[in-house]
Design an enzyme around this catalytic site. Structure first.
Site, mmCIF file in Angstrom:
data_model
loop_
_atom_site.group_PDB
_atom_site.id
_atom_site.type_symbol
_atom_site.label_atom_id
_atom_site.label_comp_id
_atom_site.label_asym_id
_atom_site.label_seq_id
_atom_site.Cartn_x
_atom_site.Cartn_y
_atom_site.Cartn_z
ATOM 1 N N ARG A 112 -2.301 -7.630 1.385
ATOM 2 C CA ARG A 112 -2.100 -7.284 0.004
ATOM 3 C C ARG A 112 -2.485 -8.574 -0.653
ATOM 4 O O ARG A 112 -2.828 -8.079 -2.049
ATOM 5 C CB ARG A 112 -0.217 -6.949 0.046
ATOM 6 C CG ARG A 112 -1.135 -4.948 -0.029
ATOM 7 C CD ARG A 112 1.287 -4.371 -0.360
ATOM 8 N NE ARG A 112 0.472 -3.192 -0.148
ATOM 9 C CZ ARG A 112 1.113 -2.617 0.143
ATOM 10 N NH1 ARG A 112 2.599 -2.514 0.436
ATOM 11 N NH2 ARG A 112 1.178 -0.861 0.320
ATOM 12 N N LYS A 155 6.896 11.412 9.181
ATOM 13 C CA LYS A 155 6.971 13.012 8.330
ATOM 14 C C LYS A 155 6.502 13.382 7.811
ATOM 15 O O LYS A 155 5.478 13.333 6.890
ATOM 16 C CB LYS A 155 8.354 12.918 7.086
ATOM 17 C CG LYS A 155 9.482 11.714 7.332
ATOM 18 C CD LYS A 155 10.361 11.336 6.455
ATOM 19 C CE LYS A 155 11.650 11.096 6.660
ATOM 20 N NZ LYS A 155 12.691 10.297 5.811
ATOM 21 N N GLY A 164 -0.108 1.408 4.077
ATOM 22 C CA GLY A 164 0.281 -0.015 3.891
ATOM 23 C C GLY A 164 -0.251 0.756 5.686
ATOM 24 O O GLY A 164 -0.308 -1.092 6.610
ATOM 25 N N GLY A 180 0.911 5.764 -1.235
ATOM 26 C CA GLY A 180 1.998 6.959 -1.865
ATOM 27 C C GLY A 180 0.235 6.917 -2.524
ATOM 28 O O GLY A 180 0.485 8.051 -3.339
#
Length: 404
Positions: free
Chosen positions: A40, A208, A361, A385
């Site tokens: 990043r 998840k 990421g 996200g």
């Protein structure tokens, strides 16, 4: 969406002007505080370099981790300032506070081409406050650091889905522009949503189902196939009535997964074999079993070689591929083969002309950790996200505020 870009700002001239830049420098650290993946930071350099070369006085805001209501020495941006300075080839000052006396004094002392990194913006609880007045007060203090003729450049795509001070509120007070990174990300995601070449394959992993539910439902009507791996696959397997041992399981999502499997049976693709172990540990002996033979007392930590072979054949014909989430615990060498195999399949398709996007990421970190060339993929996103919410069709406050 019509957004002014960094090129528009540079065309006006920024020499001698203060420019506030929101970068995404939220890099992973090891227990000793060392950066384990500088991706990043590298991605933030082009925008900062362009502003430095044009003579701007650059003030950078960024966050690291999730400090709880105040400063946390373990989440200081000190190692980030050092790494950023190395990549820019010049000294990057680190303010000892966010908008306090040290930040103000350092900002006032900047000369053309200097870079000042403010301390972790989330050390100030107003950054993430739900109170508009609190956020606006902090925004005004940030604006003070660049002066009345300052400008704002939004270059942290990983946070544009957050309505936070350094992402949203400062853009309401200053002339605002999309940095190189944000502009490139938007172009890529627009291509994924509006001009997708088929066959279109989506590869989803991570832990998840609940994190990926929205994007599964949105893309299941657009993609030709959605490959499911990682910890989230066990909730789908349980929805098929299979035992998953002690594998990661979201029991409250089983009915949802059953509905998805019924509705999108022709699109969703699950593993056929799993690499299991007795415990979540790098030295736990791996064993490959069929998906319907996961032993009680053992947990799945990767997809098996048969699954990699199946997914590789499926991806070989794809013209567009979006990948978000590893296939297993790639940090443990014994459980990295699934992620590496699928990544290599995506890279092979890319080499044959497919347009591939690596989002998130963990996926980007996996590419680097497993020694795969980053240029083997069309685009490696910095915003997990944010990418997912964009693909779901949600409004992203940090982009909407630039479109004015």
């Amino acid at each position: 969406m019509t957004i002014k870009t960094l090129d528009d700002l540079l065309a006006q001239g920024v020499s001698g002007r203060g420019v506030l830049v929101r970068s995404d420098l939220n890099v992973p650290l090891d227990d000793g505080g060392a950066i384990t993946d500088p991706g990043r930071i590298s991605a933030s350099v082009p925008t900062l370099r362009a502003l430095v070369d044009a003579g701007a006085k650059v003030v950078v805001t960024a966050h690291l981790g999730r400090p709880k209501g105040g400063p946390d020495p373990k989440l200081s941006l000190a190692p980030v300032a050092a790494a950023l300075g190395e990549q820019l080839g010049q000294h990057v000052q680190l303010a000892g506070d966010v908008v306090g006396s040290d930040a103000l004094a350092r900002a006032e002392g900047l000369t053309d081409g200097d870079v000042l990194l403010l301390e972790n913006i989330r050390f100030d609880p107003r950054e993430t406050s739900k109170d508009d007045a609190e956020r606006l007060a902090l925004a005004k203090q940030l604006v003070e650091l660049v002066g009345d003729d300052g400008a704002f450049v939004s270059d942290g795509f990983g946070v544009v889905h957050r309505k936070q001070v350094s992402v949203y509120d400062v853009a309401t007070l200053l002339p605002s522009y999309a940095g190189t990174l944000v502009n490139d990300e938007v172009k890529v995601l627009e291509r994924l949503t509006h001009s997708t070449e088929r066959p279109y394959a989506v590869v989803l992993g991570g832990s998840k189902v609940s994190d990926k539910l929205g994007v599964i439902e949105k893309l299941a009507t657009k993609a030709d196939s959605i490959v499911i791996g990682g910890g989230m696959c066990f909730t789908f397997l349980a929805a098929q009535g299979l035992s998953v041992g002690t594998s990661l399981l979201e029991t409250e999502m089983i009915d949802t997964c059953r509905r998805l499997l019924d509705t999108y049976a022709d699109v969703l693709r699950l593993p056929r074999d799993i690499v299991v172990a007795e415990k979540f540990a790098a030295d736990s002996p791996p064993e490959v079993v069929a998906c319907d033979e996961i032993p009680e007392g053992k947990m799945g930590l990767d997809i098996g070689p048969g699954s990699v072979e199946r997914f590789t054949k499926l991806l070989a014909n794809a013209q567009t591929i979006f990948w978000n989430g590893p296939m297993g615990v790639f940090e443990f060498p014994a459980f990295a083969a699934g992620t590496k195999g699928v990544a290599e399949a995506i890279a092979a398709a890319t080499a044959k002309g497919a347009f591939s996007v690596v989002g998130g990421g963990d996926s980007a970190a996996a590419v680097r950790a497993l020694g795969l060339p980053e240029d083997g993929f069309s685009h490696i996103s910095t915003g997990g996200g944010a990418s997912l919410e964009y693909l779901e069709g949600k409004s992203l406050p940090g982009l909407e505020v630039l479109d004015r």
